[in-house]
Design a protein around this motif. Sequence first.
Motif, PDB file in Angstrom:
ATOM      1  N   ALA A  32       0.879  -1.170   0.000  1.00 46.05           N
ATOM      2  CA  ALA A  32       0.000   0.000   0.000  1.00 46.05           C
ATOM      3  C   ALA A  32       0.914   1.218   0.000  1.00 46.05           C
ATOM      4  O   ALA A  32       2.051   1.155   0.482  1.00 46.05           O
ATOM      5  CB  ALA A  32      -0.893   0.022   1.237  1.00 46.05           C
ATOM      6  N   ALA A  33       0.428   2.302  -0.564  1.00 46.93           N
ATOM      7  CA  ALA A  33       1.201   3.543  -0.502  1.00 46.93           C
ATOM      8  C   ALA A  33       1.100   4.086   0.918  1.00 46.93           C
ATOM      9  O   ALA A  33       0.068   3.948   1.572  1.00 46.93           O
ATOM     10  CB  ALA A  33       0.663   4.560  -1.502  1.00 46.93           C
ATOM     11  N   ILE A  34       2.164   4.698   1.377  1.00 46.69           N
ATOM     12  CA  ILE A  34       2.128   5.303   2.705  1.00 46.69           C
ATOM     13  C   ILE A  34       1.056   6.387   2.680  1.00 46.69           C
ATOM     14  O   ILE A  34       1.010   7.205   1.772  1.00 46.69           O
ATOM     15  CB  ILE A  34       3.513   5.849   3.088  1.00 46.69           C
ATOM     16  N   GLY A  35       0.148   6.353   3.641  1.00 41.99           N
ATOM     17  CA  GLY A  35      -0.958   7.298   3.701  1.00 41.99           C
ATOM     18  C   GLY A  35      -2.216   6.800   3.013  1.00 41.99           C
ATOM     19  O   GLY A  35      -3.253   7.441   3.092  1.00 41.99           O
ATOM     20  N   GLU A  36      -2.149   5.662   2.312  1.00 45.49           N
ATOM     21  CA  GLU A  36      -3.311   5.059   1.658  1.00 45.49           C
ATOM     22  C   GLU A  36      -3.403   3.584   2.066  1.00 45.49           C
ATOM     23  O   GLU A  36      -3.262   2.688   1.234  1.00 45.49           O
ATOM     24  CB  GLU A  36      -3.190   5.132   0.137  1.00 45.49           C
ATOM     25  N   PRO A  37      -3.649   3.296   3.338  1.00 43.02           N
ATOM     26  CA  PRO A  37      -3.564   1.910   3.825  1.00 43.02           C
ATOM     27  C   PRO A  37      -4.600   0.954   3.244  1.00 43.02           C
ATOM     28  O   PRO A  37      -4.401  -0.251   3.299  1.00 43.02           O
ATOM     29  CB  PRO A  37      -3.751   2.060   5.336  1.00 43.02           C
ATOM     30  N   ASN A  38      -5.670   1.454   2.675  1.00 43.48           N
ATOM     31  CA  ASN A  38      -6.715   0.579   2.151  1.00 43.48           C
ATOM     32  C   ASN A  38      -6.695   0.460   0.637  1.00 43.48           C
ATOM     33  O   ASN A  38      -7.649  -0.041   0.039  1.00 43.48           O
ATOM     34  CB  ASN A  38      -8.090   1.067   2.624  1.00 43.48           C
ATOM     35  N   VAL A  39      -5.624   0.924  -0.003  1.00 40.11           N
ATOM     36  CA  VAL A  39      -5.500   0.850  -1.462  1.00 40.11           C
ATOM     37  C   VAL A  39      -4.244   0.040  -1.796  1.00 40.11           C
ATOM     38  O   VAL A  39      -3.137   0.425  -1.440  1.00 40.11           O
ATOM     39  CB  VAL A  39      -5.401   2.256  -2.093  1.00 40.11           C
ATOM     40  N   ALA A  40      -4.442  -1.077  -2.479  1.00 36.67           N
ATOM     41  CA  ALA A  40      -3.316  -1.905  -2.902  1.00 36.67           C
ATOM     42  C   ALA A  40      -2.600  -1.219  -4.061  1.00 36.67           C
ATOM     43  O   ALA A  40      -3.238  -0.716  -4.979  1.00 36.67           O
ATOM     44  CB  ALA A  40      -3.804  -3.273  -3.332  1.00 36.67           C
TER      45      ALA A  40
END
Length: 137
Positions: free
Chosen positions: A34-42
């Motif tokens: 996941a991108a840092i700051g977007e924990p719910n987006v693969a």
Amino acid sequence: MCDYSLDLVASRPAKVGDELVTTKFKNSITRGFAAIGEPNVAVCLLPGTEVAFEKEVKYERFFTLLPNMKLGKKVARFRQINMGKPSVHHDALEFPDGETVLLTRLCERQHATVLQLPASPRAVNATEGRKRDSLVR
């Protein structure tokens, strides 16, 4: 690519410079980036994408009673393996010595940066093709 078990997780393609973290996604049985700051987006990597980890990569062994393994490596290339087996994890990292580890076995909260995306073939229009062909004799 994102593994089959991430079908119910929002996703986006990786970009050069993306700062990633290994995570276990909600509503999923797997781990990935996941991108840092977007924990719910693969963040989906294409085969051939190169990543560099902040520290030596750690992964879980098959038996959870054993301690986690440290690979002693920080750079890897994304690969897909076992493509002939439809209901298994395919997303993996290949390290410079050829060792391969499934993404879903990586320990959580490891930070990595996308160094390079794989080269993609560039479409050649007819004019460019003629120019190139006229230079090659």
